[in-house]
Design a protein around this motif. Structure first.
Motif, PDB file in Angstrom:
ATOM      1  N   TYR A 117      46.538  34.253  41.809  1.00  0.00           N
ATOM      2  CA  TYR A 117      47.202  34.922  43.056  1.00  0.00           C
ATOM      3  C   TYR A 117      48.116  36.323  42.639  1.00  0.00           C
ATOM      4  O   TYR A 117      47.891  37.267  43.153  1.00  0.00           O
ATOM      5  CB  TYR A 117      48.132  34.019  43.791  1.00  0.00           C
ATOM      6  CG  TYR A 117      48.965  34.807  44.829  1.00  0.00           C
ATOM      7  CD1 TYR A 117      48.340  35.221  46.232  1.00  0.00           C
ATOM      8  CD2 TYR A 117      50.079  35.127  44.624  1.00  0.00           C
ATOM      9  CE1 TYR A 117      48.815  35.710  47.201  1.00  0.00           C
ATOM     10  CE2 TYR A 117      50.985  35.850  45.799  1.00  0.00           C
ATOM     11  CZ  TYR A 117      50.151  36.102  47.030  1.00  0.00           C
ATOM     12  OH  TYR A 117      51.019  36.689  47.902  1.00  0.00           O
TER      13      TYR A 117
ATOM     14  N   ARG B 296      45.659  39.163  41.050  1.00  0.00           N
ATOM     15  CA  ARG B 296      44.841  39.669  42.146  1.00  0.00           C
ATOM     16  C   ARG B 296      45.931  40.826  42.855  1.00  0.00           C
ATOM     17  O   ARG B 296      45.381  41.935  43.257  1.00  0.00           O
ATOM     18  CB  ARG B 296      44.302  38.921  42.962  1.00  0.00           C
ATOM     19  CG  ARG B 296      43.159  38.165  42.382  1.00  0.00           C
ATOM     20  CD  ARG B 296      42.450  37.063  43.463  1.00  0.00           C
ATOM     21  NE  ARG B 296      41.236  36.528  42.799  1.00  0.00           N
ATOM     22  CZ  ARG B 296      40.460  35.476  43.442  1.00  0.00           C
ATOM     23  NH1 ARG B 296      40.763  34.889  44.387  1.00  0.00           N
ATOM     24  NH2 ARG B 296      39.313  34.880  42.786  1.00  0.00           N
ATOM     25  N   ARG B 297      46.821  40.238  43.112  1.00  0.00           N
ATOM     26  CA  ARG B 297      48.010  41.028  43.847  1.00  0.00           C
ATOM     27  C   ARG B 297      48.426  42.286  43.069  1.00  0.00           C
ATOM     28  O   ARG B 297      48.378  43.516  43.528  1.00  0.00           O
ATOM     29  CB  ARG B 297      49.289  40.366  44.327  1.00  0.00           C
ATOM     30  CG  ARG B 297      49.035  39.589  45.528  1.00  0.00           C
ATOM     31  CD  ARG B 297      49.151  40.396  46.650  1.00  0.00           C
ATOM     32  NE  ARG B 297      50.373  41.072  47.031  1.00  0.00           N
ATOM     33  CZ  ARG B 297      51.368  40.578  47.442  1.00  0.00           C
ATOM     34  NH1 ARG B 297      51.597  39.318  47.864  1.00  0.00           N
ATOM     35  NH2 ARG B 297      52.396  41.380  47.687  1.00  0.00           N
TER      36      ARG B 297
ATOM     37  N   ALA C  68      55.393  34.190  42.820  1.00  0.00           N
ATOM     38  CA  ALA C  68      54.051  33.706  42.060  1.00  0.00           C
ATOM     39  C   ALA C  68      54.526  33.854  40.277  1.00  0.00           C
ATOM     40  O   ALA C  68      54.198  33.071  39.837  1.00  0.00           O
ATOM     41  CB  ALA C  68      52.970  34.338  42.116  1.00  0.00           C
TER      42      ALA C  68
ATOM     43  N   LEU D  70      46.466  28.667  39.407  1.00  0.00           N
ATOM     44  CA  LEU D  70      46.479  29.266  40.937  1.00  0.00           C
ATOM     45  C   LEU D  70      47.386  30.480  41.187  1.00  0.00           C
ATOM     46  O   LEU D  70      47.034  31.420  41.695  1.00  0.00           O
ATOM     47  CB  LEU D  70      46.424  28.087  41.729  1.00  0.00           C
ATOM     48  CG  LEU D  70      45.485  26.904  41.536  1.00  0.00           C
ATOM     49  CD1 LEU D  70      45.925  25.784  42.478  1.00  0.00           C
ATOM     50  CD2 LEU D  70      44.206  27.576  42.156  1.00  0.00           C
ATOM     51  N   PHE D  71      48.809  30.118  40.562  1.00  0.00           N
ATOM     52  CA  PHE D  71      49.613  31.036  40.785  1.00  0.00           C
ATOM     53  C   PHE D  71      49.257  32.423  39.938  1.00  0.00           C
ATOM     54  O   PHE D  71      49.426  33.437  40.312  1.00  0.00           O
ATOM     55  CB  PHE D  71      50.974  30.557  40.196  1.00  0.00           C
ATOM     56  CG  PHE D  71      52.011  29.937  41.169  1.00  0.00           C
ATOM     57  CD1 PHE D  71      51.072  28.647  41.824  1.00  0.00           C
ATOM     58  CD2 PHE D  71      53.035  30.289  41.894  1.00  0.00           C
ATOM     59  CE1 PHE D  71      51.743  28.030  43.023  1.00  0.00           C
ATOM     60  CE2 PHE D  71      53.731  29.664  42.657  1.00  0.00           C
ATOM     61  CZ  PHE D  71      53.151  28.483  43.090  1.00  0.00           C
TER      62      PHE D  71
ATOM     63  N   ARG E  81      56.243  36.829  47.875  1.00  0.00           N
ATOM     64  CA  ARG E  81      55.451  35.936  47.501  1.00  0.00           C
ATOM     65  C   ARG E  81      54.753  36.369  46.019  1.00  0.00           C
ATOM     66  O   ARG E  81      54.660  35.369  45.311  1.00  0.00           O
ATOM     67  CB  ARG E  81      53.993  35.908  48.406  1.00  0.00           C
ATOM     68  CG  ARG E  81      54.345  35.246  49.881  1.00  0.00           C
ATOM     69  CD  ARG E  81      52.935  34.980  50.376  1.00  0.00           C
ATOM     70  NE  ARG E  81      53.164  34.262  51.792  1.00  0.00           N
ATOM     71  CZ  ARG E  81      52.299  34.156  52.458  1.00  0.00           C
ATOM     72  NH1 ARG E  81      50.956  34.412  52.420  1.00  0.00           N
ATOM     73  NH2 ARG E  81      52.517  33.543  53.633  1.00  0.00           N
ATOM     74  N   TYR E  82      54.861  37.615  45.822  1.00  0.00           N
ATOM     75  CA  TYR E  82      54.304  38.064  44.446  1.00  0.00           C
ATOM     76  C   TYR E  82      55.241  37.921  43.429  1.00  0.00           C
ATOM     77  O   TYR E  82      54.839  36.986  42.548  1.00  0.00           O
ATOM     78  CB  TYR E  82      54.136  39.681  44.528  1.00  0.00           C
ATOM     79  CG  TYR E  82      53.544  40.173  43.130  1.00  0.00           C
ATOM     80  CD1 TYR E  82      52.393  40.152  42.720  1.00  0.00           C
ATOM     81  CD2 TYR E  82      54.463  40.975  42.826  1.00  0.00           C
ATOM     82  CE1 TYR E  82      51.973  40.551  41.567  1.00  0.00           C
ATOM     83  CE2 TYR E  82      54.030  41.681  41.447  1.00  0.00           C
ATOM     84  CZ  TYR E  82      53.089  41.417  40.919  1.00  0.00           C
ATOM     85  OH  TYR E  82      52.422  42.028  39.625  1.00  0.00           O
TER      86      TYR E  82
END
Length: 223
Positions: A209, A212-213, A34, A205-206, A30-31
């Motif tokens: 995310y 933060r990751r 993104a 939004l991406f 997912r990272y």
């Protein structure tokens, strides 16, 4: 090296293989997805804004006036890029964090697109080009590349190969087709800002995310 392929052919084959493997990595992470998404959404917004700016350039009469205006816009964009790169990028990333740095461009796109939607003038159209070119090649590129710091060298190389070879070109191509289609339907140029506003929100939004990751992974590596 195969004589039929040659050095350049071998390099292209290697890049293609890395791109395919990068796609597999992105689908499992997912990272990485993104990061790729941030790039794809940016390319979509950039193509639409470029079309809007070019369309309003037609309002100018005469080749000389048009060239002079384009030169001025490019100058402002370059000055903004240099100022941001040399004086603000490091300050923002160190004091405010990577999330804020990643949000600068999508917020600028939201602001300039919103202004153009409400007041579709040549000045507002110029802001689209200046915010795009002035911020993408400075703070956005630096912040986006920083996201790869917590990934492995293999992930970075292959994910970037996938992004550059497939995602970036696909996003550009689809955006151009979309713009041409809407143009054929005689859609209002200003109304296309609804697309860039939507895309900028998704980009933001991406970015949140991914940022933060990145922060969590950085803390884990330090501990």
């Amino acid at each position: 090296e195969s004589p039929m392929l040659g050095p350049s052919g071998g390099q292209e084959k290697s890049k293609l293989k890395a791109g395919v493997e990068g796609a597999q990595l992105v689908m499992r992470s997912r990272y990485l997805a993104a990061i790729v998404g941030i790039m794809a959404f940016y390319e979509m917004a950039s193509q639409v804004m470029d079309y809007q700016f070019s369309s309003f350039m037609e309002m100018l009469s005469g080749v000389t006036a048009t060239q002079a205006f384009v030169t001025d816009v490019r100058l402002y964009a370059n000055v903004l890029s240099v100022v941001v790169q040399f004086f603000l990028v490091s300050l923002i990333m160190k004091r405010l964090g990577l999330v804020v740095a990643l949000l600068v461009l999508p917020v600028a796109i939201l602001g300039s697109s919103g202004a153009f939607l409400v007041v579709p003038t040549l000045t507002a159209a110029s802001l689209l080009a200046i915010s795009d070119n002035g911020l993408n090649y400075s703070i956005q590129q630096t912040a986006r590349e920083s996201l790869y710091v917590v990934s492995t060298p293999e992930e970075k190389y292959k994910a970037r190969a996938f992004t550059n070879m497939f995602v970036q070109r696909l996003a550009k191509g689809l955006s151009i087709l979309l713009v041409l289609g809407l143009g054929a339907m005689r859609a209002e140029v200003a109304s296309l800002s609804l697309i860039t506003i939507t895309v900028a929100v998704l980009m933001a939004l991406f970015s949140i995310y991914a940022g933060r990751r990145f922060a969590r992974q950085s803390r884990l590596e330090k501990s």
